[in-house]
Design a protein around this motif. Structure first.
Motif, PDB file in Angstrom:
ATOM      1  N   ILE A 108       0.882  -1.164   0.000  1.00 47.46           N
ATOM      2  CA  ILE A 108       0.000   0.000   0.000  1.00 47.46           C
ATOM      3  C   ILE A 108       0.920   1.214   0.000  1.00 47.46           C
ATOM      4  O   ILE A 108       1.807   1.330   0.838  1.00 47.46           O
ATOM      5  CB  ILE A 108      -0.913   0.023   1.243  1.00 47.46           C
ATOM      6  N   THR A 109       0.743   2.110  -0.937  1.00 46.75           N
ATOM      7  CA  THR A 109       1.687   3.218  -1.109  1.00 46.75           C
ATOM      8  C   THR A 109       1.251   4.465  -0.350  1.00 46.75           C
ATOM      9  O   THR A 109       0.101   4.574   0.090  1.00 46.75           O
ATOM     10  CB  THR A 109       1.825   3.569  -2.594  1.00 46.75           C
ATOM     11  N   ASP A 110       2.165   5.413  -0.225  1.00 49.98           N
ATOM     12  CA  ASP A 110       1.811   6.703   0.366  1.00 49.98           C
ATOM     13  C   ASP A 110       0.659   7.348  -0.397  1.00 49.98           C
ATOM     14  O   ASP A 110      -0.199   8.010   0.194  1.00 49.98           O
ATOM     15  CB  ASP A 110       3.028   7.635   0.357  1.00 49.98           C
ATOM     16  N   ALA A 111       0.653   7.166  -1.717  1.00 49.62           N
ATOM     17  CA  ALA A 111      -0.438   7.723  -2.519  1.00 49.62           C
ATOM     18  C   ALA A 111      -1.775   7.065  -2.151  1.00 49.62           C
ATOM     19  O   ALA A 111      -2.818   7.731  -2.132  1.00 49.62           O
ATOM     20  CB  ALA A 111      -0.153   7.528  -4.005  1.00 49.62           C
ATOM     21  N   ASP A 112      -1.753   5.763  -1.826  1.00 50.48           N
ATOM     22  CA  ASP A 112      -2.980   5.077  -1.394  1.00 50.48           C
ATOM     23  C   ASP A 112      -3.466   5.638  -0.059  1.00 50.48           C
ATOM     24  O   ASP A 112      -4.673   5.804   0.161  1.00 50.48           O
ATOM     25  CB  ASP A 112      -2.735   3.569  -1.261  1.00 50.48           C
ATOM     26  N   PHE A 113      -2.522   5.903   0.845  1.00 42.56           N
ATOM     27  CA  PHE A 113      -2.904   6.490   2.138  1.00 42.56           C
ATOM     28  C   PHE A 113      -3.612   7.821   1.921  1.00 42.56           C
ATOM     29  O   PHE A 113      -4.586   8.150   2.608  1.00 42.56           O
ATOM     30  CB  PHE A 113      -1.671   6.704   3.024  1.00 42.56           C
ATOM     31  N   ALA A 114      -3.098   8.586   0.951  1.00 48.53           N
ATOM     32  CA  ALA A 114      -3.678   9.900   0.678  1.00 48.53           C
ATOM     33  C   ALA A 114      -5.054   9.780   0.030  1.00 48.53           C
ATOM     34  O   ALA A 114      -5.989  10.520   0.366  1.00 48.53           O
ATOM     35  CB  ALA A 114      -2.745  10.705  -0.220  1.00 48.53           C
ATOM     36  N   GLN A 115      -5.179   8.825  -0.888  1.00 50.53           N
ATOM     37  CA  GLN A 115      -6.433   8.696  -1.635  1.00 50.53           C
ATOM     38  C   GLN A 115      -7.544   8.065  -0.802  1.00 50.53           C
ATOM     39  O   GLN A 115      -8.710   8.453  -0.907  1.00 50.53           O
ATOM     40  CB  GLN A 115      -6.201   7.869  -2.899  1.00 50.53           C
ATOM     41  N   PHE A 116      -7.179   7.063   0.034  1.00 48.34           N
ATOM     42  CA  PHE A 116      -8.184   6.318   0.795  1.00 48.34           C
ATOM     43  C   PHE A 116      -8.039   6.622   2.290  1.00 48.34           C
ATOM     44  O   PHE A 116      -7.731   5.741   3.096  1.00 48.34           O
ATOM     45  CB  PHE A 116      -8.048   4.818   0.526  1.00 48.34           C
ATOM     46  N   GLN A 117      -8.244   7.881   2.638  1.00 45.21           N
ATOM     47  CA  GLN A 117      -8.087   8.294   4.027  1.00 45.21           C
ATOM     48  C   GLN A 117      -9.134   7.615   4.917  1.00 45.21           C
ATOM     49  O   GLN A 117     -10.290   7.481   4.534  1.00 45.21           O
ATOM     50  CB  GLN A 117      -8.205   9.811   4.119  1.00 45.21           C
ATOM     51  N   GLY A 118      -8.657   7.179   6.078  1.00 44.62           N
ATOM     52  CA  GLY A 118      -9.538   6.505   7.020  1.00 44.62           C
ATOM     53  C   GLY A 118      -9.576   5.002   6.854  1.00 44.62           C
ATOM     54  O   GLY A 118     -10.121   4.289   7.704  1.00 44.62           O
ATOM     55  N   LEU A 119      -8.966   4.500   5.775  1.00 48.52           N
ATOM     56  CA  LEU A 119      -9.017   3.057   5.525  1.00 48.52           C
ATOM     57  C   LEU A 119      -7.893   2.304   6.234  1.00 48.52           C
ATOM     58  O   LEU A 119      -7.993   1.106   6.466  1.00 48.52           O
ATOM     59  CB  LEU A 119      -8.929   2.799   4.020  1.00 48.52           C
ATOM     60  N   PHE A 120      -6.822   3.027   6.627  1.00 49.78           N
ATOM     61  CA  PHE A 120      -5.652   2.375   7.207  1.00 49.78           C
ATOM     62  C   PHE A 120      -5.386   2.885   8.617  1.00 49.78           C
ATOM     63  O   PHE A 120      -5.633   4.053   8.928  1.00 49.78           O
ATOM     64  CB  PHE A 120      -4.432   2.594   6.311  1.00 49.78           C
ATOM     65  N   GLN A 121      -4.855   2.008   9.456  1.00 49.99           N
ATOM     66  CA  GLN A 121      -4.644   2.302  10.859  1.00 49.99           C
ATOM     67  C   GLN A 121      -3.374   3.120  11.077  1.00 49.99           C
ATOM     68  O   GLN A 121      -2.296   2.757  10.600  1.00 49.99           O
ATOM     69  CB  GLN A 121      -4.541   0.997  11.660  1.00 49.99           C
ATOM     70  N   ASP A 122      -3.491   4.203  11.816  1.00 48.53           N
ATOM     71  CA  ASP A 122      -2.319   4.972  12.244  1.00 48.53           C
ATOM     72  C   ASP A 122      -1.677   4.214  13.400  1.00 48.53           C
ATOM     73  O   ASP A 122      -2.281   4.012  14.454  1.00 48.53           O
ATOM     74  CB  ASP A 122      -2.742   6.372  12.674  1.00 48.53           C
ATOM     75  N   LEU A 123      -0.424   3.779  13.203  1.00 46.89           N
ATOM     76  CA  LEU A 123       0.283   2.970  14.202  1.00 46.89           C
ATOM     77  C   LEU A 123       1.132   3.804  15.145  1.00 46.89           C
ATOM     78  O   LEU A 123       1.734   3.250  16.072  1.00 46.89           O
ATOM     79  CB  LEU A 123       1.182   1.944  13.486  1.00 46.89           C
ATOM     80  N   SER A 124       1.197   5.111  14.937  1.00 49.74           N
ATOM     81  CA  SER A 124       2.133   5.933  15.703  1.00 49.74           C
ATOM     82  C   SER A 124       1.858   5.895  17.204  1.00 49.74           C
ATOM     83  O   SER A 124       2.788   6.007  18.011  1.00 49.74           O
ATOM     84  CB  SER A 124       2.103   7.385  15.199  1.00 49.74           C
ATOM     85  N   GLY A 125       0.594   5.735  17.599  1.00 51.16           N
ATOM     86  CA  GLY A 125       0.273   5.675  19.018  1.00 51.16           C
ATOM     87  C   GLY A 125       0.215   4.278  19.586  1.00 51.16           C
ATOM     88  O   GLY A 125      -0.159   4.090  20.747  1.00 51.16           O
ATOM     89  N   MET A 126       0.609   3.283  18.783  1.00 51.06           N
ATOM     90  CA  MET A 126       0.505   1.880  19.202  1.00 51.06           C
ATOM     91  C   MET A 126       1.869   1.202  19.297  1.00 51.06           C
ATOM     92  O   MET A 126       1.957   0.001  19.562  1.00 51.06           O
ATOM     93  CB  MET A 126      -0.367   1.110  18.203  1.00 51.06           C
ATOM     94  N   LEU A 127       2.941   1.959  19.096  1.00 51.63           N
ATOM     95  CA  LEU A 127       4.254   1.335  19.012  1.00 51.63           C
ATOM     96  C   LEU A 127       4.760   0.805  20.350  1.00 51.63           C
ATOM     97  O   LEU A 127       5.720   0.022  20.380  1.00 51.63           O
ATOM     98  CB  LEU A 127       5.264   2.322  18.416  1.00 51.63           C
ATOM     99  N   ASP A 128       4.115   1.222  21.469  1.00 50.52           N
ATOM    100  CA  ASP A 128       4.487   0.638  22.751  1.00 50.52           C
ATOM    101  C   ASP A 128       4.150  -0.850  22.782  1.00 50.52           C
ATOM    102  O   ASP A 128       4.690  -1.603  23.600  1.00 50.52           O
ATOM    103  CB  ASP A 128       3.777   1.358  23.902  1.00 50.52           C
ATOM    104  N   GLN A 129       3.279  -1.294  21.874  1.00 50.53           N
ATOM    105  CA  GLN A 129       2.923  -2.703  21.769  1.00 50.53           C
ATOM    106  C   GLN A 129       3.876  -3.460  20.837  1.00 50.53           C
ATOM    107  O   GLN A 129       3.726  -4.673  20.660  1.00 50.53           O
ATOM    108  CB  GLN A 129       1.496  -2.842  21.233  1.00 50.53           C
ATOM    109  N   ALA A 130       4.829  -2.762  20.258  1.00 46.02           N
ATOM    110  CA  ALA A 130       5.777  -3.389  19.328  1.00 46.02           C
ATOM    111  C   ALA A 130       7.197  -2.943  19.638  1.00 46.02           C
ATOM    112  O   ALA A 130       7.802  -2.164  18.900  1.00 46.02           O
ATOM    113  CB  ALA A 130       5.405  -3.025  17.890  1.00 46.02           C
TER     114      ALA A 130
END
Length: 538
Positions: A108-130
């Motif tokens: 999934i590309t950066d362009a896909d993230f831009a085009q399909f907003q809301g479809l993918f999970q933001d992981l930035s606040g979940m990295l304490d689990q990884a």
């Protein structure tokens, strides 16, 4: 992207790793005695899609993957894609019916993230689990730069595989054919033409069958790895990561070779070769598997004279590989006195954006994060790349490991790797501290890269476009994605026509205008702005 990088550093470092291994192993793999699962202890069911190589065996047969799922307390239903992902992806994303996880190179590309907003999970606040991902970000800060969007969000996690050289492509010629015909290795395009004519007309492989030799071959299209676009370096153009869409940097200016006069010169040369019957007539219709099989010939009889590939054993197979020599870059003409260059691919080979992405619709995100964390464990990472401990990797019992040769002596190590595991398509982190002795194919690639070293003396500040390190705004991403589709549709069809039928000179001016109208001029303006901003910050 680090400034003032000298390509030879990567060769020196990798060679040292091959000879001695590196010191100080680290182990961040957190595997509990009992698999986690849901509240009841049952494995959590997840769905995942992977884009994988056609050679790769079913994921259910990968021992390391079963252990990772067990450790994460998940059971994954896999959808395994080997072709046409670009076409299938658009339909899937538009419908919103997505799996929990996507795995693959820029799946999934950066362009896909831009085009399909809301479809993918933001992981930035979940990295304490990884914690294994956090370790990667801490030890290799470039990976965090690659992962982080301009607004600070992280939708896709990169890989880091550390061992690969500065370029994906090497240039090969059949030395045995040259010797059979009493020819020297060509150093210019004209000399290459004469050699290829001799390959075609003089029974170069010595089997008594006229014209069964294929003087030149590549996997079709223009741009990307193993492609004649590298011949643009014969006129001083430095490709970056294969420059699949034509973009490159020259003296701080973002350009596109698809509308550069030097590209026209190269197309004229390829058309000359094609008209003389020196290029595989199926070059624009065969798939990669067919491209590979042809180069492996029949027994000791080679079929292809000149081509590009990763290493000789992978391109031609173990039996024929000794016939081939790796070549330096060619000069476009005998009187050319400018610099010679090649394709600088170090970052795209050792790093990769968006190798694993989570859907925002995933019901059990904690379980998905457990699985991601396990994937990024160091001793798992080497198995994602090279195969399972046991059949593919030897555990020496002292914290060191060694990649094993193929179980089938007739199979080359590169093919075995792609057959055995996700390989380069996986999501993983291999820290510099991991003690792993590499296989013969990686030692081979270092030796076969030596003739290209002079052409790879590049300055990343001036010659390399830092593509995966630059993050565009949503609007600019959408604009560039649409423009690139239009530009490449025009470029690919024109290239195939010009190589096989000619006409580039008569159509060049109108083609330039059509390319600009398709959005190339707008893209170059956008990219120049972001490039300048990036270079000013680093």
């Amino acid at each position: 992207m680090k400034k003032k990088v000298n390509v030879f550093i990567s060769f020196i470092v990798i060679t040292a790793l091959l000879l001695t291994g590196c010191s100080g192993a680290g182990d961040d793999h957190n595997e509990s005695a009992e698999s986690p699962g849901d509240a009841s202890g049952k494995k959590v069911k997840l769905t995942a899609l992977i884009t994988k190589h056609p050679l790769t065996k079913p994921l259910a047969e990968m021992e390391w993957l079963q252990k990772v799922e067990e450790a994460a307390g998940v059971e994954i239903e896999w959808q395994e894609i080997t072709a046409d992902w670009g076409q299938k992806k658009g339909t899937m994303l538009a419908s919103g019916d997505t799996p929990d996880l996507f795995i693959g190179p820029n799946v999934i590309t950066d362009a896909d993230f831009a085009q399909f907003q809301g479809l993918f999970q933001d992981l930035s606040g979940m990295l304490d689990q990884a914690p294994n991902v956090q370790t990667m970000f801490n030890e290799k800060p470039d990976t965090k730069v690659i992962a982080t969007q301009s607004d600070g969000k992280i939708y896709g996690l990169p890989k880091y595989q550390r061992f690969w050289p500065a370029s994906a492509s090497r240039q090969f010629i059949n030395q045995q054919w040259l010797d059979n015909l009493g020819l020297g290795m060509p150093t210019t395009w004209d000399e290459l033409y004469e050699v290829l004519v001799a390959f075609k007309e003089k029974d170069a492989n010595g089997n008594g069958k006229p014209n069964d030799e294929i003087p030149m071959d590549w996997p079709g299209g223009i741009g990307g790895y193993f492609n004649p676009a590298v011949l643009l370096g014969s006129m001083g153009i430095t490709l970056t990561d294969g420059s699949g869409q034509g973009y490159f940097v020259e003296d701080g200016q973002v350009k596109n070779f698809l509308t550069d006069d030097r590209y026209k010169t190269m197309v004229l040369f390829l058309n000359k070769l094609y008209k003389a019957g020196l290029i595989n007539p199926e070059v624009f219709t065969h798939d990669y598997t067919k491209y590979q099989s042809i180069a492996r010939g029949e027994g000791d009889t080679a079929k292809v004279g000149f081509t590009w590939g990763w290493v000789a054993s992978d391109r031609f197979g173990e039996q024929l590989a000794p016939q081939y020599a790796s070549m330096p870059q060619l000069k476009a003409s005998a009187d050319y006195n400018g610099k010679l260059s090649w394709s600088y691919d170090y970052y795209s080979l050792n790093y990769g954006p968006n190798h694993i992405v989570m859907s925002a619709k995933t019901k059990n995100k904690e379980a998905a994060m457990r699985f991601i964390n396990e994937l990024y464990a160091p001793e798992v990472g080497m198995q994602v790349l090279f195969g399972s401990i046991g059949p593919n990797i030897k555990d020496n019992g002292d914290g060191t490991y060694a990649v094993l040769p193929p179980a089938d002596a007739k199979m080359d190590p590169g093919t075995w790797k792609w057959t055995s595991t996700m390989a380069d398509n996986g999501a993983f982190y291999i820290p510099d501290s991991l003690k792993l002795t590499l296989g013969t194919d990686m030692q081979e690639v270092l030796g076969q890269s030596e003739p290209l070293e002079p052409a790879l003396e590049v300055d990343p500040d001036k010659d390399v476009f830092p593509g995966m390190f630059i993050k565009y705004s949503t609007i600019d991403n959408n604009t560039m994605s649409l423009n690139n589709t239009n530009v490449m549709n025009l470029a690919e069809s024109s290239f195939a026509k010009w190589v096989t039928k000619g006409g580039v000179e008569a159509e060049w001016d109108s083609y330039i205008k059509e390319s600009q109208k398709a959005g190339l001029k707008q893209n170059l303006e956008i990219m120049q702005k972001y490039y300048d901003d990036y270079m000013n910050q680093n």
